[in-house]
Design a protein around this motif. Structure first.
Motif, PDB file in Angstrom:
ATOM      1  N   LEU A  28       1.005   5.121  -0.639  1.00  0.00           N
ATOM      2  CA  LEU A  28       1.680   3.900  -1.088  1.00  0.00           C
ATOM      3  C   LEU A  28       2.250   3.081   0.068  1.00  0.00           C
ATOM      4  CD1 LEU A  28       2.279   2.480  -3.741  1.00  0.00           C
ATOM      5  CD2 LEU A  28       4.477   3.660  -3.796  1.00  0.00           C
ATOM      6  N   GLY A  32       0.669  -0.335   1.507  1.00  0.00           N
ATOM      7  CA  GLY A  32       1.545  -1.498   1.346  1.00  0.00           C
ATOM      8  C   GLY A  32       1.720  -2.264   2.647  1.00  0.00           C
ATOM      9  N   GLY A  36       0.405  -6.062   3.390  1.00  0.00           N
ATOM     10  CA  GLY A  36       1.279  -7.124   3.896  1.00  0.00           C
ATOM     11  C   GLY A  36       0.722  -7.785   5.142  1.00  0.00           C
TER      12      GLY A  36
END
Length: 152
Positions: A28, A32, A36
């Motif tokens: 995760l 992530g 980004g």
């Protein structure tokens, strides 16, 4: 002396080990971070930093006329996204090296997270000083007449 080995929380040898995390939970954070950064690159690839008005001006350049180590970074990222490596290197060669270092670190992080091995990135003081010296030298050289090829 207690008759039960687990008379207090965690027993005599400390807390019990945490249950293993699922692959989704382990991936995760690195996914992530990658999402980004990919979103930021997509934005810079879409909104051209060569056109005035889209991004703020570097304050150091604006007030002193000195190129900082990040000057030209957005133009470099824009050219990199569009596959123009010579233009990316011309805008900020150190940033292009940074993209490569980031890619390697992200690949290692993703592989380790998938395998359930924690990622610990700790730089020794020597590495920190070395990176600082490279940034300072890059800044100095790109602002001198013989280093104008490194200026954006």
């Amino acid at each position: 002396m207690p008759t039960h080995a687990h008379a207090w929380p965690g027993g005599p040898f400390g807390p019990p080990p945490a249950p293993p995390r699922s692959a989704v939970r382990r991936l995760l954070v690195p996914v992530g971070v990658l999402a980004g950064v990919a979103a930021a690159f997509a934005y810079v690839g879409t909104v051209d930093p060569n056109e005035p008005g889209h991004y703020p001006v570097c304050p150091l350049l604006r007030f002193t006329g000195i190129y900082c180590p990040g000057c030209g970074g957005l133009r470099s990222a824009h050219a990199f996204v569009h596959g123009d490596l010579p233009a990316a290197l011309g805008a900020n060669a150190l940033a292009v090296i940074g993209y490569g270092v980031f890619a390697v670190v992200m690949a290692l992080w993703l592989i380790r997270a998938a395998r359930g091995v924690p990622m610990r990135l700790a730089l020794s003081p020597a590495w920190s000083w070395g990176i600082g010296a490279v940034l300072a030298l890059f800044t100095l050289v790109r602002n001198l007449p013989f280093g104008s090829a490194l200026a954006p």
